[in-house]
Design a protein around this motif. Structure first.
Motif, PDB file in Angstrom:
ATOM      1  N   HIS A 136       0.833  -1.198   0.000  1.00  0.00           N
ATOM      2  CA  HIS A 136       0.000   0.000   0.000  1.00  0.00           C
ATOM      3  C   HIS A 136       0.872   1.254   0.000  1.00  0.00           C
ATOM      4  O   HIS A 136       0.650   2.194  -0.774  1.00  0.00           O
ATOM      5  N   ASN A 137       1.881   1.268   0.866  1.00  0.00           N
ATOM      6  CA  ASN A 137       2.764   2.423   0.954  1.00  0.00           C
ATOM      7  C   ASN A 137       3.565   2.613  -0.327  1.00  0.00           C
ATOM      8  O   ASN A 137       3.775   3.744  -0.783  1.00  0.00           O
ATOM      9  N   THR A 138       3.998   1.511  -0.919  1.00  0.00           N
ATOM     10  CA  THR A 138       4.735   1.580  -2.183  1.00  0.00           C
ATOM     11  C   THR A 138       3.863   2.170  -3.285  1.00  0.00           C
ATOM     12  O   THR A 138       4.313   3.024  -4.063  1.00  0.00           O
ATOM     13  N   LEU A 139       2.595   1.734  -3.354  1.00  0.00           N
ATOM     14  CA  LEU A 139       1.699   2.259  -4.375  1.00  0.00           C
ATOM     15  C   LEU A 139       1.500   3.766  -4.201  1.00  0.00           C
ATOM     16  O   LEU A 139       1.560   4.538  -5.170  1.00  0.00           O
ATOM     17  N   PHE A 140       1.269   4.180  -2.960  1.00  0.00           N
ATOM     18  CA  PHE A 140       1.089   5.613  -2.707  1.00  0.00           C
ATOM     19  C   PHE A 140       2.338   6.396  -3.098  1.00  0.00           C
ATOM     20  O   PHE A 140       2.250   7.442  -3.757  1.00  0.00           O
ATOM     21  N   ARG A 141       3.503   5.928  -2.700  1.00  0.00           N
ATOM     22  CA  ARG A 141       4.727   6.638  -3.032  1.00  0.00           C
ATOM     23  C   ARG A 141       4.925   6.724  -4.542  1.00  0.00           C
ATOM     24  O   ARG A 141       5.365   7.755  -5.065  1.00  0.00           O
ATOM     25  N   ARG A 142       4.596   5.653  -5.264  1.00  0.00           N
ATOM     26  CA  ARG A 142       4.700   5.684  -6.719  1.00  0.00           C
ATOM     27  C   ARG A 142       3.757   6.720  -7.313  1.00  0.00           C
ATOM     28  O   ARG A 142       4.096   7.413  -8.284  1.00  0.00           O
ATOM     29  N   ALA A 143       2.558   6.851  -6.736  1.00  0.00           N
ATOM     30  CA  ALA A 143       1.601   7.847  -7.219  1.00  0.00           C
ATOM     31  C   ALA A 143       2.129   9.264  -7.020  1.00  0.00           C
ATOM     32  O   ALA A 143       1.783  10.182  -7.778  1.00  0.00           O
TER      33      ALA A 143
END
Length: 401
Positions: free
Chosen positions: A28-35
């Motif tokens: 979840h955190n990785t997806l947010f950071r990528r966004a």
């Protein structure tokens, strides 16, 4: 509001799930950071971030087994006009994978999150100003970015209390309770969760070289300031105030005396409320320069009846406000606002307002009459509504999330 569900299916593409374990949280955190166009968290970064994930408050959008969107909230409380503290959700880490934007993923996430929140109010920091109004969030507080010319900053007189510098271990034990006791004086201020403090006290990252000074008055500790100093290529020293908390005017003034009398400081930068009287401390008010005024938190009234009843109101004739909420229709209705409080009524409305703009006026930063002048709301008796919803101090949220 309906109770939380394990997942919700959105027609065509997306399933919204409540995440439950660390592996999911890191994805979840990785997806947010990528966004946000950042790389995935390193192991050290994840060690700091993991404590901020709270069970039951983390939502993700999936297409099959692929995570395509994220949002979460932190459990907190918020100060409303009149001083009451209400349960509050600090919404953050909202993101959608770049190859899934414009497909309803964000709308699905927002709808599911808001309809299952246990808290009557939510706020967030918007990366873009056009995104969140359609989900019922209104711009509710603004902040001034100030620069002080420390070389010319002269405050007449002596301190009325005393200050002491804390070592990092003592600061870590002292500041959470002191913030709760002294840092919630304005509408919009929120309490800080355990994961927030974990990051604040990280000595290997942003808090490296952080100095904390506590102020004591007649009744004990009543404020503190945390700051960092950097040196530029011209050997000038610049202070950034990271956290400034003062329960009263004496603590506020004494902490500024301390900051402006430090040696080897050329400039001081600090965030402040719109009505902060900092310039009046100095013999020359021009030493304080406003770099910018920017939007701060966007507020979403999740439970309108409860939130209207939670705050106090000014002196004016009663006004009936009709609220419209497309996302949470249980909030739809007419509310009689008076100096005695708020209640649902069947009377004719004086003002009709969407829930996002009610959020904008709720803390007192924006006036009904301003929204009417901009043709954003309809009705009459805006002056009375302005007086009812006015706050004696400007709202502020000095906790970034």
């Amino acid at each position: 509001m309906r109770s939380a569900a394990a997942s919700a299916t959105i027609a065509g593409v997306t399933e919204i799930r409540v995440l439950t374990d660390d592996a999911q949280y890191r994805a979840h955190n990785t997806l947010f950071r990528r966004a946000m166009h950042w790389g995935p968290p390193t192991d050290d970064q994840w060690k700091l971030t993991q404590p901020s994930y709270e069970d039951g408050r983390v939502h993700a959008a999936f297409e099959g087994d692929t995570m395509v969107g994220s949002t979460q909230s932190f459990a907190s409380t918020m100060v409303v006009p009149g001083g009451a503290k209400v349960p509050h959700a600090a919404v953050s880490r909202v993101g959608v994978r770049a190859d899934y934007t414009r497909r309803g993923v964000l709308s699905a996430l927002m709808r599911e999150q808001l309809s299952t929140l246990p808290d009557p109010v939510a706020t967030l920091r918007a990366s873009e100003g056009r995104i969140y109004g359609r989900f019922g969030y209104g711009l509710a507080t603004r902040v001034r970015f100030l620069r002080v010319d420390a070389r010319k900053a002269a405050i007449p007189g002596a301190m009325t209390g005393s200050v002491r510098m804390l070592d990092p271990d003592t600061a870590e034990k002292t500041l959470p309770d002191l913030h709760t006791a002294a840092g919630l004086g304005r509408p919009g201020q929120i309490t800080r969760w355990q994961g927030w403090w974990v990051r604040a006290f990280d000595r290997t990252g942003d808090s490296n070289n952080l100095v904390t000074v506590v102020h004591s008055g007649l009744d004990g500790d009543d404020g503190y300031v945390s700051y960092k100093v950097s040196e530029d290529k011209d050997f000038k020293h610049h202070m950034e105030v990271e956290d400034f908390v003062a329960a009263n005017a004496d603590a506020w003034r004494d902490l500024w005396i301390y900051l402006t009398r430090l040696d080897l400081i050329d400039t001081i930068e600090v965030d402040a409320a719109l009505d902060d009287p900092l310039a009046w401390l100095f013999e020359d008010p021009r030493v304080v320069y406003t770099k910018d005024v920017f939007d701060q938190v966007w507020l979403r009234l999740v439970d309108v009846p409860r939130m209207l009843a939670a705050r106090t109101y000014g002196q004016a004739a009663p006004v009936v406000v009709e609220v419209r909420d497309k996302l949470l229709p249980a909030n739809d209705g007419r509310y009689r606002i008076s100096p005695e409080g708020a209640e649902r009524v069947d009377a004719a409305a004086d003002i009709t307002i969407p829930v996002d703009l009610l959020g904008a006026v709720y803390l007192g930063d924006t006036r009904f009459s301003d929204l009417a002048a901009a043709r954003r709301i309809e009705g009459t008796r805006f002056d009375e509504a302005d007086a009812l919803f006015a706050s004696p101090v400007a709202p502020l949220c000095s906790t970034f999330f």
